[in-house]
Design a protein around this motif. Sequence first.
Motif, PDB file in Angstrom:
ATOM      1  N   HIS A 235    -149.737 -33.621 -21.557  1.00  0.00           N
ATOM      2  CA  HIS A 235    -148.739 -32.555 -21.510  1.00  0.00           C
ATOM      3  C   HIS A 235    -148.674 -31.941 -20.115  1.00  0.00           C
ATOM      4  N   ASP A 236    -149.841 -31.705 -19.512  1.00  0.00           N
ATOM      5  CA  ASP A 236    -149.873 -31.139 -18.163  1.00  0.00           C
ATOM      6  C   ASP A 236    -149.229 -32.103 -17.164  1.00  0.00           C
ATOM      7  N   PHE A 237    -149.484 -33.406 -17.360  1.00  0.00           N
ATOM      8  CA  PHE A 237    -148.872 -34.425 -16.509  1.00  0.00           C
ATOM      9  C   PHE A 237    -147.346 -34.348 -16.623  1.00  0.00           C
ATOM     10  N   ASP A 238    -146.846 -34.180 -17.863  1.00  0.00           N
ATOM     11  CA  ASP A 238    -145.395 -34.094 -18.080  1.00  0.00           C
ATOM     12  C   ASP A 238    -144.799 -32.883 -17.368  1.00  0.00           C
ATOM     13  N   VAL A 239    -145.516 -31.758 -17.385  1.00  0.00           N
ATOM     14  CA  VAL A 239    -145.047 -30.535 -16.717  1.00  0.00           C
ATOM     15  C   VAL A 239    -144.946 -30.796 -15.206  1.00  0.00           C
ATOM     16  N   LYS A 240    -145.984 -31.399 -14.640  1.00  0.00           N
ATOM     17  CA  LYS A 240    -145.992 -31.711 -13.199  1.00  0.00           C
ATOM     18  C   LYS A 240    -144.876 -32.707 -12.861  1.00  0.00           C
ATOM     19  N   LEU A 241    -144.639 -33.662 -13.760  1.00  0.00           N
ATOM     20  CA  LEU A 241    -143.579 -34.646 -13.567  1.00  0.00           C
ATOM     21  C   LEU A 241    -142.214 -33.957 -13.537  1.00  0.00           C
ATOM     22  N   LYS A 242    -142.006 -33.011 -14.461  1.00  0.00           N
ATOM     23  CA  LYS A 242    -140.735 -32.264 -14.501  1.00  0.00           C
ATOM     24  C   LYS A 242    -140.532 -31.475 -13.207  1.00  0.00           C
ATOM     25  N   ASN A 243    -141.615 -30.859 -12.704  1.00  0.00           N
ATOM     26  CA  ASN A 243    -141.528 -30.127 -11.432  1.00  0.00           C
ATOM     27  C   ASN A 243    -141.109 -31.069 -10.303  1.00  0.00           C
ATOM     28  N   ALA A 244    -141.745 -32.237 -10.251  1.00  0.00           N
ATOM     29  CA  ALA A 244    -141.415 -33.218  -9.215  1.00  0.00           C
ATOM     30  C   ALA A 244    -139.949 -33.643  -9.335  1.00  0.00           C
ATOM     31  N   GLN A 245    -139.484 -33.865 -10.567  1.00  0.00           N
ATOM     32  CA  GLN A 245    -138.087 -34.263 -10.774  1.00  0.00           C
ATOM     33  C   GLN A 245    -137.127 -33.168 -10.310  1.00  0.00           C
ATOM     34  N   ARG A 246    -137.496 -31.921 -10.564  1.00  0.00           N
ATOM     35  CA  ARG A 246    -136.658 -30.795 -10.129  1.00  0.00           C
ATOM     36  C   ARG A 246    -136.571 -30.751  -8.598  1.00  0.00           C
ATOM     37  N   PHE A 247    -137.720 -30.910  -7.926  1.00  0.00           N
ATOM     38  CA  PHE A 247    -137.728 -30.907  -6.460  1.00  0.00           C
ATOM     39  C   PHE A 247    -136.877 -32.046  -5.918  1.00  0.00           C
ATOM     40  N   LEU A 248    -137.010 -33.220  -6.519  1.00  0.00           N
ATOM     41  CA  LEU A 248    -136.247 -34.388  -6.075  1.00  0.00           C
ATOM     42  C   LEU A 248    -134.749 -34.187  -6.293  1.00  0.00           C
ATOM     43  N   ALA A 249    -134.392 -33.552  -7.407  1.00  0.00           N
ATOM     44  CA  ALA A 249    -132.976 -33.287  -7.699  1.00  0.00           C
ATOM     45  C   ALA A 249    -132.377 -32.342  -6.654  1.00  0.00           C
ATOM     46  N   ASP A 250    -133.218 -31.452  -6.098  1.00  0.00           N
ATOM     47  CA  ASP A 250    -132.756 -30.545  -5.048  1.00  0.00           C
ATOM     48  C   ASP A 250    -132.660 -31.244  -3.696  1.00  0.00           C
ATOM     49  N   GLY A 251    -133.077 -32.522  -3.652  1.00  0.00           N
ATOM     50  CA  GLY A 251    -132.986 -33.276  -2.408  1.00  0.00           C
ATOM     51  C   GLY A 251    -134.235 -33.194  -1.541  1.00  0.00           C
ATOM     52  N   ASP A 252    -135.323 -32.649  -2.080  1.00  0.00           N
ATOM     53  CA  ASP A 252    -136.550 -32.524  -1.304  1.00  0.00           C
ATOM     54  C   ASP A 252    -137.466 -33.725  -1.532  1.00  0.00           C
ATOM     55  N   LYS A 253    -138.324 -33.973  -0.542  1.00  0.00           N
ATOM     56  CA  LYS A 253    -139.348 -35.002  -0.710  1.00  0.00           C
ATOM     57  C   LYS A 253    -140.501 -34.371  -1.485  1.00  0.00           C
ATOM     58  N   VAL A 254    -141.267 -35.191  -2.190  1.00  0.00           N
ATOM     59  CA  VAL A 254    -142.393 -34.666  -2.969  1.00  0.00           C
ATOM     60  C   VAL A 254    -143.673 -35.393  -2.566  1.00  0.00           C
ATOM     61  N   LYS A 255    -144.690 -34.585  -2.273  1.00  0.00           N
ATOM     62  CA  LYS A 255    -146.022 -35.114  -1.969  1.00  0.00           C
ATOM     63  C   LYS A 255    -146.850 -34.923  -3.230  1.00  0.00           C
ATOM     64  N   VAL A 256    -147.259 -36.029  -3.841  1.00  0.00           N
ATOM     65  CA  VAL A 256    -148.057 -35.958  -5.069  1.00  0.00           C
ATOM     66  C   VAL A 256    -149.514 -36.134  -4.652  1.00  0.00           C
ATOM     67  N   THR A 257    -150.335 -35.121  -4.949  1.00  0.00           N
ATOM     68  CA  THR A 257    -151.734 -35.126  -4.525  1.00  0.00           C
ATOM     69  C   THR A 257    -152.652 -35.126  -5.735  1.00  0.00           C
ATOM     70  N   ILE A 258    -153.607 -36.039  -5.740  1.00  0.00           N
ATOM     71  CA  ILE A 258    -154.660 -36.045  -6.763  1.00  0.00           C
ATOM     72  C   ILE A 258    -155.897 -35.485  -6.080  1.00  0.00           C
ATOM     73  N   MET A 259    -156.454 -34.400  -6.627  1.00  0.00           N
ATOM     74  CA  MET A 259    -157.639 -33.783  -6.028  1.00  0.00           C
ATOM     75  C   MET A 259    -158.887 -34.220  -6.801  1.00  0.00           C
ATOM     76  N   PHE A 260    -159.809 -34.820  -6.082  1.00  0.00           N
ATOM     77  CA  PHE A 260    -161.073 -35.257  -6.689  1.00  0.00           C
ATOM     78  C   PHE A 260    -162.157 -34.226  -6.399  1.00  0.00           C
ATOM     79  N   ARG A 261    -163.024 -34.012  -7.400  1.00  0.00           N
ATOM     80  CA  ARG A 261    -164.173 -33.119  -7.195  1.00  0.00           C
ATOM     81  C   ARG A 261    -165.440 -33.825  -7.641  1.00  0.00           C
TER      82      ARG A 261
END
Length: 167
Positions: free
Chosen positions: A93-119
């Motif tokens: 579900h959290d992945f889907d939320v982040k995916l929707k955010n990325a889609q919104r940014f892309l629809a606005d014409g912006d580039k998206v940097k997807v970062t996976i943070m490891f700990r």
Amino acid sequence: MRVNEEIRVREVRVVSDTGEQLGIMLAREAIRLAGEQQLDLVEVAPTAKPPVCRIMDFGKFKYEQQKRDKETKKKQKIVSLKEVKLRPGIEDHDFDVKLKNAQRFLADGDKVKVTIMFRGRELSHPELGRQLLVKMADILKETVNVEREPKLEGKNMIMIVAPKQHN
């Protein structure tokens, strides 16, 4: 652009305000001619031999130029880089939320940097992060170009996607 007395060459090719060729004449003669018409002598092609000057209203010309510059500036789209941050153990579900955010940014014409943070020990399994990034790229593949393939940088794995240009 040089105007009137700023024109320091001896001879110039003169074009009237209507676009008519007046021929080659002395610069001071051309300035006098422009002055008689309450207009300015403006150097439009300084590299030509002899330089080309036009009789025109310089104030009006500058105003028109500014208006054109303003219009072109208005039409330009500034592309910014937005970032979506994920963790390797992210829930669906959290992945889907982040995916929707990325889609919104892309629809606005912006580039998206997807970062996976490891700990901590998560860093010993970078393939989990890569799978998430590949999954996101697969879901978005219809609308994006992957500008930068997933790559591990320190404790983060980064991928950059940009919206496809429609021609």
